[in-house]
Write a protein that holds these residues in place. Structure first.
Motif: not given
Length: 386
Positions: A64-67, A264-267
């Motif tokens: 996942g994205i860090e934020p 990955c899950a949808s960005v």
């Protein structure tokens, strides 16, 4: 030719009911478990900014994205009393709680291994277990749909890999107590198996019993797995976002299945989740207050049916699970009759693993109070004529 593995999996009932509803325009659906509101407007604006920056057009890391990972960890600490320890735990963003569970089963279990589900169970979990070639061992709950610790203990064998709890529960709406969840968790520790905790409905609690996260139990990181979703609290069902906290020793196994299954899950959905979670659970407070009022109305209306039905006055989620008494109809036959003759849709109980009678699940979260009231009226008319 369809694979033998999938021939053993039950049919997905929601699409079948959806087709019947399509054939009967004007049907009010008290079936699918969604809420009647969407994500916050601030989240849409934030996602548009990310589109402009071009960041949503590329793959993200599988975890996942860090934020989003950071805000999820803060949420766990503030709301669930779970202190994320990177040495002992891992966190992954998933395409909803369903994908988190599906990926997890492949990460922890081999064909013919056993996963304990409490009946009535959430049907997609039973389907995922079957697809993985594993066996769902179904353990009945008590008359109030609370877990029976002795029955769970008796069901554990050398092939058992995990016990699954869902609280607040789908399909019953029951909130499991701090005591019973702790007892189940400690039993899993004793037996060397995992405790999988689905907390998708954590904010939808209306009674005196408070939501409890077993992941907060001291020294439980190595065997407790917690699954969360943004579909309900933030009205993001179509955005498909959730996350999972699991033991560090499962990290590589989960990465393998995550990368193979979805990468990955949808960005875009992940950035939507960042903005939504910044607002916190306060975003849905007013909606949840309305749901509590709708719940009161539903329970009051259902009492009109007297001994024609038996149901539990649950304190969570937005479901009523009930037995229809003194009918020879199967639950699926009843669902079809209610749609075609009375214009109201519910979900049959046998899809939740309950076969000893005619049971249905009624959902009241997706509609405004006036429409729910009309739907309940149609349901009452239909059941009264049995």
């Amino acid at each position: 030719m369809e694979s033998l593995r999938l021939k053993r999996v039950q049919m997905p009932v929601i699409p079948i009911i959806g087709q019947w509803i399509k054939e009967n325009p004007g049907t009010i659906s008290l079936g699918q478990g969604v809420v009647n509101y969407g994500p916050p407007e601030e989240a849409f604006s934030y996602v548009k900014e990310q589109f402009g920056a071009g960041v949503v057009n590329k793959y993200a890391l599988g975890e996942g994205i860090e934020p989003l990972l950071e805000i999820a960890k803060k949420k766990l600490y503030a709301e669930n009393d779970i202190v994320f320890n990177a040495v002992r735990s891992s966190i992954f963003v998933t395409a909803g709680a369903n994908m988190a569970f599906y990926n997890l089963i492949f990460a922890i279990a081999d064909p013919d291994d056993e996963i304990i589900l409490l009946t009535p169970y959430y049907f997609n979990y039973e389907m995922a277990i079957s697809i993985a070639g594993c066996k769902a061992v179904c353990v009945s709950t008590d008359s109030n749909y609370q877990p029976d610790l002795a029955a769970i203990r008796k069901a554990i064998t050398s092939k058992t890999r995990a016990v699954v709890t869902i609280s607040p529960n789908n399909p019953t709406g029951v909130v499991y107590s701090h005591k019973i969840l702790t007892e189940i968790n400690l039993l899993c520790r004793e037996c060397g198996i995992y405790h999988i905790c689905d907390e998708a409905y954590e904010y939808f609690v209306y009674g005196e019993e408070k939501h409890f996260s077993p992941g907060s139990i001291k020294n439980s990181e190595d065997y407790t797995i917690s699954v969360y979703s943004l579909s309900k609290a933030y009205g993001m069902a179509g955005w498909r976002i959730g996350f999972i906290i699991l033991p560090k020793h499962l990290e590589m196994a989960f990465k393998k299945i995550q990368d193979t299954n979805v990468i990955c899950a949808s960005v875009a959905s992940q950035y939507m989740a960042v903005a939504a979670m910044k607002l916190g659970p306060e975003y849905s407070v007013s909606y949840r207050k309305k749901l509590k009022e709708v719940q009161k109305m539903v329970f009051s209306q259902l009492k009109k049916l007297g001994n024609k039905i038996t149901f539990s006055h649950s304190d969570g989620a937005f479901y009523v699970f009930m037995r229809i008494n003194n009918t020879k109809l199967s639950s699926m036959e009843l669902v079809k009759k209610l749609i075609f003759e009375y214009g109201v849709a519910v979900v049959p109980g046998d899809t939740f693993g309950v076969y000893n009678g005619c049971y249905i699940r009624l959902a009241y979260g997706a509609l405004e109070e006036k429409t729910v009231s009309e739907g309940i009226g149609r349901f009452i008319d239909g059941i009264s004529q049995l």
